[in-house]
Design a protein around this motif. Structure first.
Motif, PDB file in Angstrom:
ATOM      1  N   LEU A   1      -0.502  22.388  19.948  1.00 32.08           N
ATOM      2  CA  LEU A   1      -0.415  22.474  18.492  1.00 32.08           C
ATOM      3  C   LEU A   1      -1.014  21.206  17.904  1.00 32.08           C
ATOM      4  N   ALA A   2      -1.828  21.340  16.869  1.00 27.56           N
ATOM      5  CA  ALA A   2      -2.442  20.167  16.238  1.00 27.56           C
ATOM      6  C   ALA A   2      -2.093  20.138  14.755  1.00 27.56           C
ATOM      7  N   HIS A   3      -2.056  18.952  14.192  1.00 26.89           N
ATOM      8  CA  HIS A   3      -1.786  18.746  12.768  1.00 26.89           C
ATOM      9  C   HIS A   3      -3.036  18.106  12.176  1.00 26.89           C
ATOM     10  N   LEU A   4      -3.643  18.752  11.181  1.00 27.52           N
ATOM     11  CA  LEU A   4      -4.917  18.294  10.631  1.00 27.52           C
ATOM     12  C   LEU A   4      -4.824  18.030   9.131  1.00 27.52           C
ATOM     13  N   GLY A   5      -5.729  17.221   8.653  1.00 32.79           N
ATOM     14  CA  GLY A   5      -5.842  16.969   7.224  1.00 32.79           C
ATOM     15  C   GLY A   5      -6.732  15.759   7.005  1.00 32.79           C
ATOM     16  N   HIS A   6      -7.314  15.643   5.810  1.00 29.92           N
ATOM     17  CA  HIS A   6      -8.061  14.430   5.498  1.00 29.92           C
ATOM     18  C   HIS A   6      -7.089  13.253   5.513  1.00 29.92           C
ATOM     19  N   PRO A   7      -7.566  12.064   5.939  1.00 30.03           N
ATOM     20  CA  PRO A   7      -6.654  10.920   5.996  1.00 30.03           C
ATOM     21  C   PRO A   7      -6.162  10.537   4.598  1.00 30.03           C
ATOM     22  N   ASP A   8      -4.882  10.702   4.338  1.00 31.93           N
ATOM     23  CA  ASP A   8      -4.286  10.403   3.035  1.00 31.93           C
ATOM     24  C   ASP A   8      -2.801  10.121   3.269  1.00 31.93           C
ATOM     25  N   MET A   9      -2.420   8.860   3.148  1.00 30.92           N
ATOM     26  CA  MET A   9      -1.029   8.491   3.443  1.00 30.92           C
ATOM     27  C   MET A   9      -0.035   9.154   2.504  1.00 30.92           C
ATOM     28  N   ARG A  10      -0.490   9.598   1.336  1.00 27.92           N
ATOM     29  CA  ARG A  10       0.452  10.218   0.403  1.00 27.92           C
ATOM     30  C   ARG A  10       1.080  11.476   1.000  1.00 27.92           C
ATOM     31  N   ILE A  11       0.329  12.146   1.904  1.00 24.89           N
ATOM     32  CA  ILE A  11       0.884  13.347   2.541  1.00 24.89           C
ATOM     33  C   ILE A  11       2.087  12.957   3.419  1.00 24.89           C
ATOM     34  N   ALA A  12       1.933  11.868   4.178  1.00 22.89           N
ATOM     35  CA  ALA A  12       3.036  11.410   5.034  1.00 22.89           C
ATOM     36  C   ALA A  12       4.214  10.904   4.201  1.00 22.89           C
ATOM     37  N   ILE A  13       3.903  10.192   3.111  1.00 24.71           N
ATOM     38  CA  ILE A  13       4.975   9.652   2.258  1.00 24.71           C
ATOM     39  C   ILE A  13       5.745  10.800   1.597  1.00 24.71           C
TER      40      ILE A  13
ATOM     41  N   SER B   1       0.825  -1.212   0.000  1.00 21.24           N
ATOM     42  CA  SER B   1       0.000   0.000   0.000  1.00 21.24           C
ATOM     43  C   SER B   1       0.864   1.268   0.000  1.00 21.24           C
ATOM     44  N   ILE B   2       1.863   1.339   0.876  1.00 21.35           N
ATOM     45  CA  ILE B   2       2.745   2.518   0.935  1.00 21.35           C
ATOM     46  C   ILE B   2       3.588   2.600  -0.337  1.00 21.35           C
ATOM     47  N   GLY B   3       4.114   1.449  -0.769  1.00 19.44           N
ATOM     48  CA  GLY B   3       4.999   1.426  -1.935  1.00 19.44           C
ATOM     49  C   GLY B   3       4.305   1.927  -3.199  1.00 19.44           C
ATOM     50  N   THR B   4       3.091   1.443  -3.451  1.00 22.57           N
ATOM     51  CA  THR B   4       2.401   1.860  -4.684  1.00 22.57           C
ATOM     52  C   THR B   4       2.004   3.342  -4.615  1.00 22.57           C
ATOM     53  N   GLN B   5       1.658   3.815  -3.424  1.00 21.10           N
ATOM     54  CA  GLN B   5       1.330   5.242  -3.297  1.00 21.10           C
ATOM     55  C   GLN B   5       2.586   6.104  -3.487  1.00 21.10           C
ATOM     56  N   ALA B   6       3.730   5.593  -3.031  1.00 15.37           N
ATOM     57  CA  ALA B   6       4.993   6.317  -3.234  1.00 15.37           C
ATOM     58  C   ALA B   6       5.283   6.433  -4.728  1.00 15.37           C
TER      59      ALA B   6
END
Ligand code: MG
Length: 401
Positions: free
Chosen positions: A254-266, A13-18
């Motif tokens: 302090l908070a970090h917000l965003g719609h759940p989307d692993m591409r942002i973290a990658i 999942s992470i690899g293909t999104q990367a």
């Protein structure tokens, strides 16, 4: 000059999104890819992206890839993954492997002084102190690829020393949020795989359903940020919009917000210390409306407490916990163990093996092997009895130094 990037676990999942992210960037040159056993998809990726070196961890699958692919070099087995890391000339490795199998390649990467984007949280759970010490010794950067830790990493950047009072990791609560322990006795694999907010691989989705994932993430945060365990908390937040919070010593948070989307973290980890544009869904709070929060139910989800107990015990206990969890989750996915059997197997494995001091990576590999063997035996006995639902977890497992 493009950065030379190696992706371990490129078919997951992470690899293909990367790979999706890389298509929108000319800042990277792919120098290698690896997969556990899905060699056909791996060969397809390598051919399409003009990658000349691949590694396959599973030996049978690796042998088939070697026969079928003439476009480049195929390295085989766990040592093949390490060889790919060491000889690839990479500037950056994305480790998106599943489970403690990711530890060896993490050690190889940091040992070579190569920057590491780490999606394999088990590397830190199992090897914590040794892994971070290795990164420090060689000067390699260690950037998390995990939405909560990406959030904390970003929030903590630039804060003065002594500013942080507490870290908070959010949990969606998984598909079984709100259920009592008794209501979890008969849940099926399909139900457990239906995660409400995140689309992920099978193992981490089950870890999210048991909340073991949060336990592993508490350990991950402890090692990444050097924060004591009593200053790391978990709060359930079903919308998965707030990913992490940092409480400051003056009472502000302090908070970090965003719609759940692993591409942002990658993308964050790949581009660090820069930040690149990403065509992800934008957050509009008036569309979201409500954000809600609730405490974790540790009676229904004892895995989080087991993880904290193992973390505080230290030594080989987190390694044992992780190995037992991998075996139990695998058995659950194959319908050989009920859902509540997962914490039961972990509890009994931890109680029986306790914690040993860790002197070198070798003691971790040994503890991992031993825990896997015992957990596999326990799966057979726990599955055949009512112990899964009757284990009370009233006391901490007997993990002693
Ligand atoms: Mg996470």
């Amino acid at each position: 000059m493009p950065r030379r990037l190696l992706i371990l676990g490129s078919t997951g999942s992470i690899g293909t999104q990367a790979l999706d992210i890389l298509q929108q960037s000319d800042e990277f040159e792919l120098v290698g890819l690896s997969a556990e056993r899905n060699w056909e998809q791996l060969v397809e990726q390598a051919s399409r992206l003009n990658v000349k070196r691949i590694a396959v961890a599973d030996r049978d699958a690796g042998a088939r890839a070697s026969e079928a692919w003439t476009g480049g070099e195929v390295l085989v087995g766990p040592e093949g993954l390490v060889e790919l890391v060491v000889t690839s000339g990479a500037d950056l490795v994305l480790n998106a492997l599943v489970g403690s199998a990711g530890l060896g390649p993490t050690v190889a990467t940091l040992g070579e002084g190569i920057d590491l984007a780490l999606a394999n949280k088990e590397s830190l759970v199992v090897g914590g102190e040794l892994v971070t010490a290795l990164a420090e010794a060689t000067g390699a950067a260690l950037i998390p690829v995990d939405s909560e830790h990406t959030a904390l990493h970003q929030l903590m950047a630039g804060l003065p020393i002594g500013a942080v009072e507490r870290l908070v990791i959010t949990a969606s609560g998984g598909p079984f949020r709100g259920r009592t322990r008794a209501q979890l006795a008969d849940v099926t694999v399909d139900e457990a795989l239906k995660h409400p907010t995140w689309a992920m691989g099978g193992k981490i989705t089950i870890d999210s359903a048991t909340l073991m994932n949060k336990g592993l993430e508490v350990m991950e945060a402890h090692h990444l940020f050097g924060t004591p365990y009593e200053q790391i908390d978990v709060v359930v937040h079903p919308q998965s919009i707030v990913h992490g919070l940092v409480d400051l010593v003056d009472g502000a948070s302090l908070a970090h917000l965003g719609h759940p989307d692993m591409r942002i973290a990658i993308a964050y980890a790949l581009h660090h210390p820069d930040l690149a544009p990403l065509p992800s869904r934008r957050l509009r709070l008036e569309e979201v409306g409500q954000l809600t929060f609730e405490p974790v139910d540790l009676d229904a989800f004892p895995c989080l407490r087991l993880a904290r107990d193992a973390a505080v015990a230290g030594g080989t206990a987190p390694c044992v916990l992780n190995a037992a969890n991998e075996i139990a989750v695998h058995a659950f996915l194959e319908d050989r163990l009920p859902f509540l059997g997962i914490p039961a197997v972990i509890y009994e494995t931890l109680s029986s093996l306790g914690s040993q001091r860790v002197r070198a990576f070798e003691s971790l590999y040994e503890a991992d092997r031993e825990a896997r063997e015992l957990a596999a035996e326990l799966v057979e006995t726990v599955a055949g009895t009512t112990r899964a639902s009757s284990t009370t977890f009233g006391e901490s497992p007997r993990v002693v130094e």
